[in-house]
Design an enzyme around this catalytic site. Structure first.
Site, PDB file in Angstrom:
ATOM      1  N   LYS A 236       0.858  -1.193   0.000  1.00  0.00           N
ATOM      2  CA  LYS A 236       0.000   0.000   0.000  1.00  0.00           C
ATOM      3  C   LYS A 236       0.891   1.239   0.000  1.00  0.00           C
ATOM      4  O   LYS A 236       1.436   1.621   1.039  1.00  0.00           O
ATOM      5  CB  LYS A 236      -0.895  -0.025   1.238  1.00  0.00           C
ATOM      6  CG  LYS A 236      -2.240   0.638   1.092  1.00  0.00           C
ATOM      7  CD  LYS A 236      -2.214   2.120   0.807  1.00  0.00           C
ATOM      8  CE  LYS A 236      -2.108   2.974   2.051  1.00  0.00           C
ATOM      9  NZ  LYS A 236      -2.002   4.425   1.727  1.00  0.00           N
TER      10      LYS A 236
ATOM     11  N   GLU B 218       8.856   1.014  11.362  1.00  0.00           N
ATOM     12  CA  GLU B 218       9.908   2.005  11.223  1.00  0.00           C
ATOM     13  C   GLU B 218       9.211   3.348  11.325  1.00  0.00           C
ATOM     14  O   GLU B 218       8.469   3.728  10.420  1.00  0.00           O
ATOM     15  CB  GLU B 218      10.616   1.805   9.880  1.00  0.00           C
ATOM     16  CG  GLU B 218      12.053   2.214   9.934  1.00  0.00           C
ATOM     17  CD  GLU B 218      12.222   3.610   9.434  1.00  0.00           C
ATOM     18  OE1 GLU B 218      12.205   4.529  10.280  1.00  0.00           O
ATOM     19  OE2 GLU B 218      12.344   3.773   8.223  1.00  0.00           O
TER      20      GLU B 218
ATOM     21  N   CYS C 214      12.991  10.265   8.111  1.00  0.00           N
ATOM     22  CA  CYS C 214      12.736   9.782   9.470  1.00  0.00           C
ATOM     23  C   CYS C 214      13.979   9.917  10.342  1.00  0.00           C
ATOM     24  O   CYS C 214      13.874  10.148  11.539  1.00  0.00           O
ATOM     25  CB  CYS C 214      12.245   8.339   9.430  1.00  0.00           C
ATOM     26  SG  CYS C 214      13.259   7.299   8.388  1.00  0.00           S
TER      27      CYS C 214
ATOM     28  N   GLN D 226       1.115  18.372   5.275  1.00  0.00           N
ATOM     29  CA  GLN D 226       2.430  18.376   5.904  1.00  0.00           C
ATOM     30  C   GLN D 226       2.913  19.812   6.096  1.00  0.00           C
ATOM     31  O   GLN D 226       3.496  20.153   7.112  1.00  0.00           O
ATOM     32  CB  GLN D 226       3.420  17.562   5.056  1.00  0.00           C
ATOM     33  CG  GLN D 226       4.740  17.283   5.752  1.00  0.00           C
ATOM     34  CD  GLN D 226       4.584  16.525   7.063  1.00  0.00           C
ATOM     35  OE1 GLN D 226       3.611  15.820   7.274  1.00  0.00           O
ATOM     36  NE2 GLN D 226       5.529  16.704   7.963  1.00  0.00           N
TER      37      GLN D 226
ATOM     38  N   GLU E 101       8.820  15.575  16.531  1.00  0.00           N
ATOM     39  CA  GLU E 101       9.293  15.449  15.160  1.00  0.00           C
ATOM     40  C   GLU E 101       8.566  16.478  14.286  1.00  0.00           C
ATOM     41  O   GLU E 101       7.343  16.580  14.330  1.00  0.00           O
ATOM     42  CB  GLU E 101       8.995  14.037  14.645  1.00  0.00           C
ATOM     43  CG  GLU E 101       9.441  13.820  13.221  1.00  0.00           C
ATOM     44  CD  GLU E 101       9.236  12.381  12.764  1.00  0.00           C
ATOM     45  OE1 GLU E 101       8.131  11.846  12.973  1.00  0.00           O
ATOM     46  OE2 GLU E 101      10.180  11.819  12.185  1.00  0.00           O
TER      47      GLU E 101
END
Ligand code: NAD
Ligand code: MN
Length: 485
Positions: free
Chosen positions: A191, A265, A299, A346, A397
């Site tokens: 996906k 992750e 990341c 974002q 983050e």
């Protein structure tokens, strides 16, 4: 003098525009890739994928719901036994063939990646695509050597793997997930992220070209709900996810009690630690690459910088000078350093976290002199000083081109503050002293520690985090483990 000319004069030099001329052939509509062919979703529902640098629609994408995910799972399940029985060296040949086709098509795929996701062409061309091919080559090599990877133990595939990937490295994340699964004899339902599905779908075309048996790889496009359907499907024997910590947590709950091995992750808030004895110019490049690579959509981005107090002022001023030279703009221009933010959503997240940083009292340094393009999603590279450990920008983050700069006095303090985060993906250490490197690297709560470098990736090196950055490793011998019984 215009603003642009002013910036050029201030920087003392400039490049002419260098637009990429390769244009991939993008269809107006893409189906789901199920059992070796593209088909419409049962419901007929579609969504748009846009180019975040222009705001224009690139294509319509089929949206998979339950019936489609069922069909993809059925295809993966029925292709499974034959693919698993196939001799490793035969499976390896498919992977080698796919890797070579990726290399042959790498320019088109790089341009497509840049158009769909907004990252600069020099990154998709020089980083993403070479690594994508490398991952398939590397795992092709393992396909007939699994008995040596796990010496003395019989190795069997797990079965159908449900894999869900994010938008920051769309094709590379697909490669990280697909290559080891296929090498070990599993079949897959993948996906892709809703904002960046195109390169995975073009990869599916290459799978058709190399005659990969139908059903071995199936690709279902859609939003979070499609991902949830993939992860929770009863046919799935292994789930792999890369994305936000929030969704990772949900997936842990949803797979709990089903004995479905899960690898996650997730995010990070990785530190770069610069000592006074470091090679300063080299450290500046590493810090810049660590946070402003891929607009900070990484990341393992080095989003917290700890500088030894005695060189703080010098370092920050060098960092500011270097930041001024970064070129923000058209991702398809070969001279661009910082492309478009991946999506409106974002962009809004980044803006709101930066606002919070200012409200909480950190000092924002935003020196981008060039005007940002009018259309599309943009955020200039910037950094904060005067950051306290309790500030949101030191803890959360941001996943954007925003760096938080802090200082330390002793190695002990650096270690303590670098580790004071729920995350633990990566860390960078910059010093001239080998002994310091060994001591500090061994005490970092991080899955990866880079010394006098940052963001070095290789298919043979396992990648993954500790603490809330997730668990499981991708790449290398360690990465195979999740895909075998
Ligand atoms: P996300 O976690 O929502 O999306 C990642 C993938 O998971 C996408 O394919 C998405 O469709 C899918 N997904 C969403 N909800 C799901 C669910 N309930 N079950 C299964 N799959 C689901 O990430 P996002 O909203 O696109 O980004 C939000 C934040 O996540 C970013 O700001 C960043 O902090 C983090 N992020 C991290 C990485 C990484 O590489 N670790 C990548 C992307 C985003
Ligand atoms: Mn897109």
């Amino acid at each position: 003098m215009t603003q642009t000319e002013g910036a050029v004069a201030a920087a003392g030099w400039d490049y002419s525009p260098a637009p990429e001329r390769t244009r991939p052939d993008i269809e107006s509509e893409y189906g789901l890739f199920i059992d070796g062919e593209f088909r419409k979703s049962r419901s007929g529902k579609v969504f748009d994928t846009i180019n975040p640098a222009t705001g224009e629609r690139l294509a319509r994408i089929a949206q998979a719901d339950e019936a489609d995910v069922d069909a993809a799972m059925a295809a993966a399940r029925s292709a499974g036994p034959k693919w698993a029985r196939m001799k490793g060296r035969e499976r390896g040949k498919y992977l080698f063939r796919l890797a070579r086709r990726i290399q042959e098509c790498s320019r088109e795929l790089a341009v497509l990646e840049t158009m769909d996701g907004g990252k600069p062409i020099k990154e998709s061309r020089d980083v993403d695509l070479p690594l994508v091919a490398q991952h398939f080559f590397y795992h092709a090599g393992w396909a007939d050597k699994l008995q040596w990877a796990f010496a003395g133990r019989p190795v069997r595939p797990r079965g159908v793997c449900g894999q869900i990937i994010p938008w920051n490295f769309p094709l590379l994340m697909a490669a990280w997930k697909l290559a080891p699964a296929l090498a070990c004899g599993n079949t897959v339902v993948l996906k892709p992220a809703e904002t960046t599905p195109l390169t995975a779908l073009h990869l599916a075309r290459l799978m058709q070209e190399i005659d990969l048996p139908p059903g071995v790889v199936n690709i279902v496009t859609g939003f979070g709900e499609t991902g949830r359907l993939v992860a929770t499907h009863s046919a799935v024997r292994k789930v792999a996810f890369t994305g936000s910590t929030g969704v990772g947590r949900t997936l842990m709950q949803e797979t709990a009690g089903r004995e479905i091995p899960l690898t996650l992750e997730l995010g990070g808030k990785s530190p770069n630690i610069v000592f006074a004895d470091a090679a300063i110019d080299q450290a500046i490049e590493g810090v810049v690459g660590g946070i402003w690579f891929n607009q900070g959509h990484v990341c393992c981005a080095g989003s917290r910088l700890f500088v030894e107090e005695s060189i703080l002022e010098t370092f920050v001023s060098a960092l500011r000078d270097r930041m001024k030279q970064l070129r923000v703009g058209d991702p398809l221009d070969k001279n661009t350093d910082i492309g478009a933010i991946n999506s409106e959503g974002q962009l809004e997240r980044i803006r709101s976290l930066v606002r919070t940083g200012q409200e909480e009292g950190a000092i924002l340094h935003d020196v981008q002199a060039e005007p940002l393009p009018k259309k599309g999603c943009w955020f200039p590279p910037c950094f904060f000083t005067g950051v306290q450990p309790s500030h949101t920008v030191a803890r959360e983050e941001i996943f954007g081109p925003v760096l938080s700069v802090m200082s330390f006095r002793t190695p002990e303090e650096a270690i303590r503050r670098a580790n004071a985060t729920p995350y633990g993906l990566a860390a960078g250490i910059w010093t001239d002293k080998g002994s310091k490197i060994f001591e500090i690297a061994s005490r970092m709560d991080a899955g990866i520690v880079w010394c006098n470098s940052y963001n070095q990736f290789d298919a043979a090196a396992p990648f993954g985090g500790v603490k809330e950055s997730g668990f499981g490793r991708e790449g290398g011998l360690h990465g195979l483990r999740a895909y075998v019984r």
